[in-house]
Design an enzyme around this catalytic site. Structure first.
Site, PDB file in Angstrom:
ATOM      1  N   GLY A  38       0.813  -1.204   0.000  1.00  0.00           N
ATOM      2  CA  GLY A  38       0.000   0.000   0.000  1.00  0.00           C
ATOM      3  C   GLY A  38       0.847   1.255   0.000  1.00  0.00           C
ATOM      4  O   GLY A  38       2.041   1.230  -0.319  1.00  0.00           O
TER       5      GLY A  38
ATOM      6  N   LEU B 254      -0.367  17.654  -9.023  1.00  0.00           N
ATOM      7  CA  LEU B 254       0.456  16.971 -10.021  1.00  0.00           C
ATOM      8  C   LEU B 254       1.768  16.574  -9.357  1.00  0.00           C
ATOM      9  O   LEU B 254       2.264  17.284  -8.478  1.00  0.00           O
ATOM     10  CB  LEU B 254       0.724  17.872 -11.222  1.00  0.00           C
ATOM     11  CG  LEU B 254      -0.508  18.341 -12.006  1.00  0.00           C
ATOM     12  CD1 LEU B 254      -0.110  19.402 -13.027  1.00  0.00           C
ATOM     13  CD2 LEU B 254      -1.188  17.167 -12.698  1.00  0.00           C
TER      14      LEU B 254
ATOM     15  N   GLU C 236       2.181   7.145   7.894  1.00  0.00           N
ATOM     16  CA  GLU C 236       3.089   7.230   9.040  1.00  0.00           C
ATOM     17  C   GLU C 236       2.770   8.485   9.847  1.00  0.00           C
ATOM     18  O   GLU C 236       2.883   9.602   9.333  1.00  0.00           O
ATOM     19  CB  GLU C 236       4.538   7.274   8.563  1.00  0.00           C
ATOM     20  CG  GLU C 236       5.576   7.233   9.665  1.00  0.00           C
ATOM     21  CD  GLU C 236       5.701   5.868  10.323  1.00  0.00           C
ATOM     22  OE1 GLU C 236       6.237   5.796  11.441  1.00  0.00           O
ATOM     23  OE2 GLU C 236       5.251   4.876   9.712  1.00  0.00           O
TER      24      GLU C 236
END
EC number: 2.7.1.-
Length: 299
Positions: free
Chosen positions: A66, A215, A271
């Site tokens: 992931g 972007l 995290e």
């Protein structure tokens, strides 16, 4: 595909028994493709395997997992200072796969694996927080951070990305806004933030487009703040992305400074990082990533 250079797949341990993946790798090996496979068990494994990839001379390191796995592998790759670092390949195997999904990586494992090996390597940006911790997708604060951090693993395994929304609805009564000040290039805001998204990529939390115009190769970070006192309207604004919502503040900058009078927590690709002061800066062209030719995150 026999002429393509060797690759090393760094596979999150949770996917080690993925039978379709084993079959896809076997088929490619039968075609003459050299694929090394390493499985992570604990924090720091990705860095060791990237070091091994350099010694093996592979041209691509594939992150199989992931957003957290992609973060660990990409962070290790940008630490390489001597010579040309291997390109990053993406194999989405996590709960939400926000970065890979918004980048247009195929859901089918065999197609994603072929793209990770043979796709064009494009220079993309990353971001760094407080000169130390990096993220490739997004930093989220407020409601989104608390929900993604607290959602039970069993709920995520059963329901995928929608589990974040369900857990959020269950926790409505305990969530309050974060007071903070945010500065950037030609940007200043101060107030109560329910949700903060600072995106190199576009989506987080299981598919929510917090920074829909971001972007990954423009040298900028996109900022979106959901303000206000009431959490439920802000949550539905997150889901509907109303362009005329007065509680949505947008900005763009190569850096943002965030100050809070109390400790707040940001989620950096999964995290958590807590503190009162955050300096977040873009790292232009920090690494090369194999992406589809029509990747919506490229300008």
């Amino acid at each position: 595909m026999a002429n393509f250079p060797a690759s090393l797949l760094i596979l999150n341990g949770k996917s080690a028994d993925n039978q379709p993946l084993r079959e896809a790798i076997t088929l490619l090996r039968d075609e003459g493709i050299q694929i090394h496979v390493r499985v992570t068990w604990e924090k720091g494994d990705a860095q060791r395997y990237v070091d091994e990839a350099r010694r093996l001379g592979v041209e691509t390191v594939i992150a199989g997992g992931g957003d957290g796995t992609i973060n660990e592998v990409s962070t290790a790759l940008i630490q390489i200072r001597d010579g040309v670092a291997p390109a990053l390949g993406l194999l989405p195997l996590g709960t939400a796969n926000d970065f890979a999904t918004s980048a247009g990586i195929p859901e089918a494992l065999d197609k994603a694996l072929k793209l990770a090996i043979a796709g064009n390597a494009m220079e993309i940006d990353m971001a760094r927080v407080n000169d130390k911790t990096c993220f490739i997708n997004m930093a989220t604060g407020g409601f989104g951070t608390r929900i993604t951090t607290e959602t039970p693993e069993k709920l995520k395994a059963a329901l995928g990305g929608v589990s974040y929304l369900i857990h959020g609805l269950m926790r409505m009564d305990t969530l309050t806004p974060d007071r903070c000040e945010i500065c950037g290039e030609n940007f200043h805001w101060q107030g109560d933030a329910l949700v903060i998204g600072i995106g190199n990529g576009r989506q987080a939390g299981g598919g929510q487009q917090l920074c829909p115009t971001a972007l990954i190769n423009d040298g900028l970070l996109q900022l979106r703040i959901f303000t206000g006192e009431e959490l439920l309207p802000a949550l539905f604004s997150t889901l509907t992305q109303s362009d005329d919502n007065p509680n949505i503040i947008d900005g763009a900058s190569a850096w943002f400074d965030i100050h809070a009078p109390h400790e707040i927590t940001f989620n950096l690709d999964g995290e958590p990082l807590s503190g009162q002061e955050f300096h977040i800066e873009v790292l232009p062209g920090a690494l090369r990533c194999r992406l589809p030719p029509d990747c919506p995150l490229l300008r």
